[in-house]
Motif scaffolding. Structure first.
Motif, PDB file in Angstrom:
ATOM      1  N   ALA A  61       0.824  -1.205   0.000  1.00 38.06           N
ATOM      2  CA  ALA A  61       0.000   0.000   0.000  1.00 38.06           C
ATOM      3  C   ALA A  61       0.862   1.260   0.000  1.00 38.06           C
ATOM      4  O   ALA A  61       0.566   2.238  -0.699  1.00 38.06           O
ATOM      5  CB  ALA A  61      -0.924  -0.007   1.214  1.00 38.06           C
ATOM      6  N   ILE A  62       1.938   1.249   0.766  1.00 38.76           N
ATOM      7  CA  ILE A  62       2.833   2.409   0.799  1.00 38.76           C
ATOM      8  C   ILE A  62       3.487   2.605  -0.563  1.00 38.76           C
ATOM      9  O   ILE A  62       3.684   3.735  -1.021  1.00 38.76           O
ATOM     10  CB  ILE A  62       3.882   2.231   1.910  1.00 38.76           C
ATOM     11  N   GLY A  63       3.823   1.505  -1.238  1.00 43.55           N
ATOM     12  CA  GLY A  63       4.377   1.605  -2.585  1.00 43.55           C
ATOM     13  C   GLY A  63       3.430   2.305  -3.537  1.00 43.55           C
ATOM     14  O   GLY A  63       3.847   3.123  -4.367  1.00 43.55           O
ATOM     15  N   VAL A  64       2.136   2.016  -3.416  1.00 44.13           N
ATOM     16  CA  VAL A  64       1.140   2.674  -4.261  1.00 44.13           C
ATOM     17  C   VAL A  64       1.124   4.176  -3.985  1.00 44.13           C
ATOM     18  O   VAL A  64       1.090   4.999  -4.901  1.00 44.13           O
ATOM     19  CB  VAL A  64      -0.264   2.081  -4.014  1.00 44.13           C
ATOM     20  N   VAL A  65       1.158   4.522  -2.699  1.00 44.54           N
ATOM     21  CA  VAL A  65       1.100   5.934  -2.305  1.00 44.54           C
ATOM     22  C   VAL A  65       2.308   6.692  -2.828  1.00 44.54           C
ATOM     23  O   VAL A  65       2.188   7.824  -3.314  1.00 44.54           O
ATOM     24  CB  VAL A  65       1.008   6.049  -0.766  1.00 44.54           C
ATOM     25  N   VAL A  66       3.474   6.077  -2.763  1.00 49.40           N
ATOM     26  CA  VAL A  66       4.703   6.731  -3.242  1.00 49.40           C
ATOM     27  C   VAL A  66       4.729   6.793  -4.763  1.00 49.40           C
ATOM     28  O   VAL A  66       5.085   7.810  -5.366  1.00 49.40           O
ATOM     29  CB  VAL A  66       5.947   5.978  -2.710  1.00 49.40           C
ATOM     30  N   TRP A 215      -7.119  17.493  -0.899  1.00 54.17           N
ATOM     31  CA  TRP A 215      -6.433  16.935   0.272  1.00 54.17           C
ATOM     32  C   TRP A 215      -7.436  16.389   1.286  1.00 54.17           C
ATOM     33  O   TRP A 215      -7.225  15.312   1.862  1.00 54.17           O
ATOM     34  CB  TRP A 215      -5.554  18.005   0.920  1.00 54.17           C
ATOM     35  N   PHE A 216      -8.510  17.135   1.510  1.00 57.10           N
ATOM     36  CA  PHE A 216      -9.533  16.654   2.433  1.00 57.10           C
ATOM     37  C   PHE A 216     -10.153  15.351   1.933  1.00 57.10           C
ATOM     38  O   PHE A 216     -10.442  14.440   2.712  1.00 57.10           O
ATOM     39  CB  PHE A 216     -10.626  17.711   2.619  1.00 57.10           C
ATOM     40  N   LEU A 217     -10.346  15.268   0.610  1.00 55.99           N
ATOM     41  CA  LEU A 217     -10.962  14.061   0.071  1.00 55.99           C
ATOM     42  C   LEU A 217     -10.014  12.869   0.148  1.00 55.99           C
ATOM     43  O   LEU A 217     -10.441  11.733   0.386  1.00 55.99           O
ATOM     44  CB  LEU A 217     -11.409  14.285  -1.378  1.00 55.99           C
ATOM     45  N   PHE A 218      -8.718  13.118  -0.048  1.00 51.46           N
ATOM     46  CA  PHE A 218      -7.749  12.038   0.142  1.00 51.46           C
ATOM     47  C   PHE A 218      -7.848  11.488   1.563  1.00 51.46           C
ATOM     48  O   PHE A 218      -7.863  10.270   1.776  1.00 51.46           O
ATOM     49  CB  PHE A 218      -6.316  12.546  -0.102  1.00 51.46           C
ATOM     50  N   MET A 321     -16.198   8.106  -3.767  1.00 48.40           N
ATOM     51  CA  MET A 321     -15.089   9.049  -3.629  1.00 48.40           C
ATOM     52  C   MET A 321     -14.408   9.319  -4.971  1.00 48.40           C
ATOM     53  O   MET A 321     -13.906  10.413  -5.219  1.00 48.40           O
ATOM     54  CB  MET A 321     -14.069   8.504  -2.628  1.00 48.40           C
ATOM     55  N   GLN A 322     -14.400   8.306  -5.863  1.00 43.97           N
ATOM     56  CA  GLN A 322     -13.799   8.514  -7.191  1.00 43.97           C
ATOM     57  C   GLN A 322     -14.565   9.582  -7.961  1.00 43.97           C
ATOM     58  O   GLN A 322     -13.972  10.495  -8.547  1.00 43.97           O
ATOM     59  CB  GLN A 322     -13.813   7.203  -7.975  1.00 43.97           C
ATOM     60  N   VAL A 323     -15.878   9.476  -7.964  1.00 45.32           N
ATOM     61  CA  VAL A 323     -16.711  10.465  -8.656  1.00 45.32           C
ATOM     62  C   VAL A 323     -16.509  11.843  -8.055  1.00 45.32           C
ATOM     63  O   VAL A 323     -16.369  12.847  -8.763  1.00 45.32           O
ATOM     64  CB  VAL A 323     -18.199  10.054  -8.591  1.00 45.32           C
ATOM     65  N   ARG A 324     -16.468  11.897  -6.744  1.00 47.43           N
ATOM     66  CA  ARG A 324     -16.293  13.172  -6.050  1.00 47.43           C
ATOM     67  C   ARG A 324     -14.935  13.799  -6.381  1.00 47.43           C
ATOM     68  O   ARG A 324     -14.830  15.003  -6.654  1.00 47.43           O
ATOM     69  CB  ARG A 324     -16.423  12.938  -4.544  1.00 47.43           C
ATOM     70  N   LEU A 325     -13.882  12.989  -6.374  1.00 43.27           N
ATOM     71  CA  LEU A 325     -12.538  13.498  -6.633  1.00 43.27           C
ATOM     72  C   LEU A 325     -12.401  14.015  -8.052  1.00 43.27           C
ATOM     73  O   LEU A 325     -11.814  15.079  -8.293  1.00 43.27           O
ATOM     74  CB  LEU A 325     -11.516  12.397  -6.365  1.00 43.27           C
ATOM     75  N   MET A 326     -12.944  13.285  -9.009  1.00 40.22           N
ATOM     76  CA  MET A 326     -12.846  13.711 -10.405  1.00 40.22           C
ATOM     77  C   MET A 326     -13.588  15.027 -10.630  1.00 40.22           C
ATOM     78  O   MET A 326     -13.230  15.813 -11.498  1.00 40.22           O
ATOM     79  CB  MET A 326     -13.408  12.625 -11.328  1.00 40.22           C
ATOM     80  N   SER A 327     -14.621  15.276  -9.827  1.00 34.53           N
ATOM     81  CA  SER A 327     -15.400  16.503 -10.012  1.00 34.53           C
ATOM     82  C   SER A 327     -14.693  17.740  -9.473  1.00 34.53           C
ATOM     83  O   SER A 327     -15.029  18.859  -9.863  1.00 34.53           O
ATOM     84  CB  SER A 327     -16.769  16.354  -9.328  1.00 34.53           C
ATOM     85  N   ILE A 328     -13.715  17.553  -8.585  1.00 32.94           N
ATOM     86  CA  ILE A 328     -13.050  18.717  -7.995  1.00 32.94           C
ATOM     87  C   ILE A 328     -11.596  18.840  -8.424  1.00 32.94           C
ATOM     88  O   ILE A 328     -10.902  19.766  -7.994  1.00 32.94           O
ATOM     89  CB  ILE A 328     -13.109  18.670  -6.448  1.00 32.94           C
ATOM     90  N   ALA A 329     -11.119  17.929  -9.296  1.00 32.81           N
ATOM     91  CA  ALA A 329      -9.700  17.919  -9.659  1.00 32.81           C
ATOM     92  C   ALA A 329      -9.360  18.867 -10.800  1.00 32.81           C
ATOM     93  O   ALA A 329      -8.191  19.059 -11.117  1.00 32.81           O
ATOM     94  CB  ALA A 329      -9.275  16.495 -10.031  1.00 32.81           C
ATOM     95  N   SER A 338      -4.962   8.644 -10.477  1.00 35.70           N
ATOM     96  CA  SER A 338      -3.905   7.856  -9.840  1.00 35.70           C
ATOM     97  C   SER A 338      -3.936   8.005  -8.327  1.00 35.70           C
ATOM     98  O   SER A 338      -3.805   7.032  -7.581  1.00 35.70           O
ATOM     99  CB  SER A 338      -2.529   8.286 -10.367  1.00 35.70           C
ATOM    100  N   MET A 339      -4.116   9.233  -7.856  1.00 38.47           N
ATOM    101  CA  MET A 339      -4.045   9.490  -6.420  1.00 38.47           C
ATOM    102  C   MET A 339      -5.247   8.937  -5.668  1.00 38.47           C
ATOM    103  O   MET A 339      -5.163   8.661  -4.473  1.00 38.47           O
ATOM    104  CB  MET A 339      -3.902  10.987  -6.162  1.00 38.47           C
ATOM    105  N   ASN A 340      -6.383   8.761  -6.346  1.00 40.13           N
ATOM    106  CA  ASN A 340      -7.509   8.134  -5.673  1.00 40.13           C
ATOM    107  C   ASN A 340      -7.149   6.724  -5.250  1.00 40.13           C
ATOM    108  O   ASN A 340      -7.480   6.283  -4.142  1.00 40.13           O
ATOM    109  CB  ASN A 340      -8.732   8.105  -6.589  1.00 40.13           C
ATOM    110  N   HIS A 341      -6.434   6.004  -6.107  1.00 42.58           N
ATOM    111  CA  HIS A 341      -6.014   4.648  -5.760  1.00 42.58           C
ATOM    112  C   HIS A 341      -4.878   4.666  -4.759  1.00 42.58           C
ATOM    113  O   HIS A 341      -4.732   3.737  -3.953  1.00 42.58           O
ATOM    114  CB  HIS A 341      -5.628   3.896  -7.024  1.00 42.58           C
ATOM    115  N   ALA A 342      -4.068   5.724  -4.788  1.00 41.89           N
ATOM    116  CA  ALA A 342      -3.043   5.866  -3.762  1.00 41.89           C
ATOM    117  C   ALA A 342      -3.700   6.042  -2.395  1.00 41.89           C
ATOM    118  O   ALA A 342      -3.290   5.426  -1.405  1.00 41.89           O
ATOM    119  CB  ALA A 342      -2.141   7.058  -4.078  1.00 41.89           C
ATOM    120  N   ALA A 343      -4.730   6.882  -2.339  1.00 44.01           N
ATOM    121  CA  ALA A 343      -5.439   7.091  -1.077  1.00 44.01           C
ATOM    122  C   ALA A 343      -6.124   5.804  -0.624  1.00 44.01           C
ATOM    123  O   ALA A 343      -6.135   5.476   0.570  1.00 44.01           O
ATOM    124  CB  ALA A 343      -6.467   8.214  -1.237  1.00 44.01           C
ATOM    125  N   PHE A 344      -6.692   5.056  -1.575  1.00 46.77           N
ATOM    126  CA  PHE A 344      -7.343   3.794  -1.246  1.00 46.77           C
ATOM    127  C   PHE A 344      -6.345   2.816  -0.642  1.00 46.77           C
ATOM    128  O   PHE A 344      -6.652   2.089   0.312  1.00 46.77           O
ATOM    129  CB  PHE A 344      -7.967   3.200  -2.510  1.00 46.77           C
TER     130      PHE A 344
END
Length: 399
Positions: A61-66, A215-218, A321-329, A338-344
């Motif tokens: 999981a940390i590898g994904v985040v990095v 950042w809040f959504l992450f 959360m994916q839909v929400r993130l794409m709407s504010i990015a 990519s970062m949505n899956h990093a947060a996941f």
């Protein structure tokens, strides 16, 4: 991705291209979730405690985040097809090498390296699939790609656990590596060639990080999904130890959880089309309910079997959360995907670590459920706070 004239073609070729991308997410999901069912075997094989073996889950999981932000920035101007092939090759190599780890440190290192391309493969796969079809069919194309993840939980992870039970946990990662090779070959054959993107802006992708809401959504994703992983990481050991489930049945329970994920992902997507905010809130409340239910029913195998299926539905937070993130990015869609899956996967790390801490403290497996409730509750509070702030900003703009 613009198709060259000679390749822009038939529904069959597009279908096979999307299938190759779905196989990518199947491999990613199988690799990520297989270890959760194999933890007892890994711990015994490497002569470490179960919580210590759980660190290998966190390492991926940390590898994904990095990897998600760094690889997205490093490859912003490259051909998307080239990026996908390079990353899948890296994933396949490091996943296969995981099978030959002589100790826990090496396994953690290989899992970390395997996780690096995860976010860009998921995000790039979704964007590539959307580019291959007309606008009115893009949602379904992306949905087909993500089907690989849910199928991984119904078939891939349980079969990996089964292989670990009857052979060795190392065999599971060799099999996943072979599936990775097949996926790589299919992508090479069916993904249409696209030109490099010299006009792509690295600064444009970084713009996502200048948005406070992102950042809040992450943070919301990390805590909102982290509760699920506090239970999922250790649920196979919990079933054997507390509910007295036979070890041979664990793959069946993994499939049951995976079936719940399929239903939850579908129901979540349907609800998001109707009322995104209420769908997200409902998904969070569902998380709190079933995580508590796990703690209360773990002692009874028939009851916890029902709970396992219901727990799969907690995945509904992810699409919301994916839909929400794409709407504010804004324009930083690649970074956001990519970062949505990093947060996941950060949620994966937080959940696995929290569950391990609970067990290391001497508390019972039931307490992984209660720990999950606390984590998920934080996610709900964060979502409500961000939703309130967004509504206030919208009202100010309208005024």
């Amino acid at each position: 991705m613009t198709l060259p004239a000679e390749e822009s073609v038939t529904p069959r070729s597009v279908g096979l291209a999307i299938f190759s991308l779905a196989l990518v997410t199947f491999c990613l999901g199988s690799s990520e979730f297989a270890l959760m069912g194999l933890l007892p075997q890994v711990a015994n094989s490497l002569h470490v405690s179960l919580p210590a073996a759980g660190n290998a889950v966190s390492a991926y999981a940390i590898g994904v985040v990095v990897g998600a932000p760094l690889i997205t920035l490093a490859t912003a101007r490259m051909s998307r097809r080239t990026v996908m092939l390079l990353q899948m090759g890296w994933f396949t190599l490091t996943t296969t090498l995981s099978a030959f780890s002589p100790n826990l440190f090496t396994l953690e290192l290989m899992r970390f390296l395997s996780g690096l391309p995860h976010g860009t493969l998921f995000g790039g796969g979704a964007l590539t699939a959307a580019s291959l079809v007309p606008e009115g069919r893009r949602g379904r194309a992306v949905g087909h790609v993500f089907t690989g993840l849910t199928v991984a939980n119904v078939v891939g992870a349980p079969l990996s656990t089964l292989a670990g039970d009857y052979a060795d946990w190392r065999v599971s990662y060799i099999i996943i590596g072979c599936a990775g090779i097949l996926s790589f070959l299919l992508m090479m054959r069916y993904l249409p060639k696209d030109a490099p993107r010299p006009g792509a802006s690295v600064l444009g992708e970084l713009a996502a990080f200048r948005r406070t809401q992102v950042w809040f959504l992450f943070a919301t994703v990390i805590f909102g999904c982290g509760g699920m992983f506090a239970v999922y990481t250790y649920f196979s050991a919990a079933l054997i130890t507390v509910a007295h489930a036979p070890s041979w049945s664990i793959p069946l329970y993994q499939s049951l959880w995976g079936a719940g994920m399929v239903v939850g992902a579908y129901a979540g997507a349907m609800a998001m089309d109707r009322n995104p905010k209420m769908a997200a809130i409902g998904a969070f409340i569902w998380n709190l309910f079933v995580l508590a239910l796990f703690a209360l029913t773990l002692h009874s195998l028939p009851m916890v079997s029902i709970t396992i299926f219901l727990l799969g539905g907690t995945i509904a937070v992810g699409p919301a959360m994916q839909v929400r993130l794409m709407s504010i990015a804004g324009d930083a869609q690649t970074m956001a995907a990519s970062m949505n899956h990093a947060a996941f996967n950060m949620a994966n790390a937080v959940g696995a670590w929290t569950g391990g801490a609970v067990l290391a403290a001497g508390l019972g497996y039931q307490w992984t459920g209660w720990a999950g409730v606390i984590i998920a509750a934080i996610g709900l509070v964060l979502f409500l706070l961000t939703s309130t702030e967004t509504s206030a900003r919208t009202s100010q703009k309208q005024a």
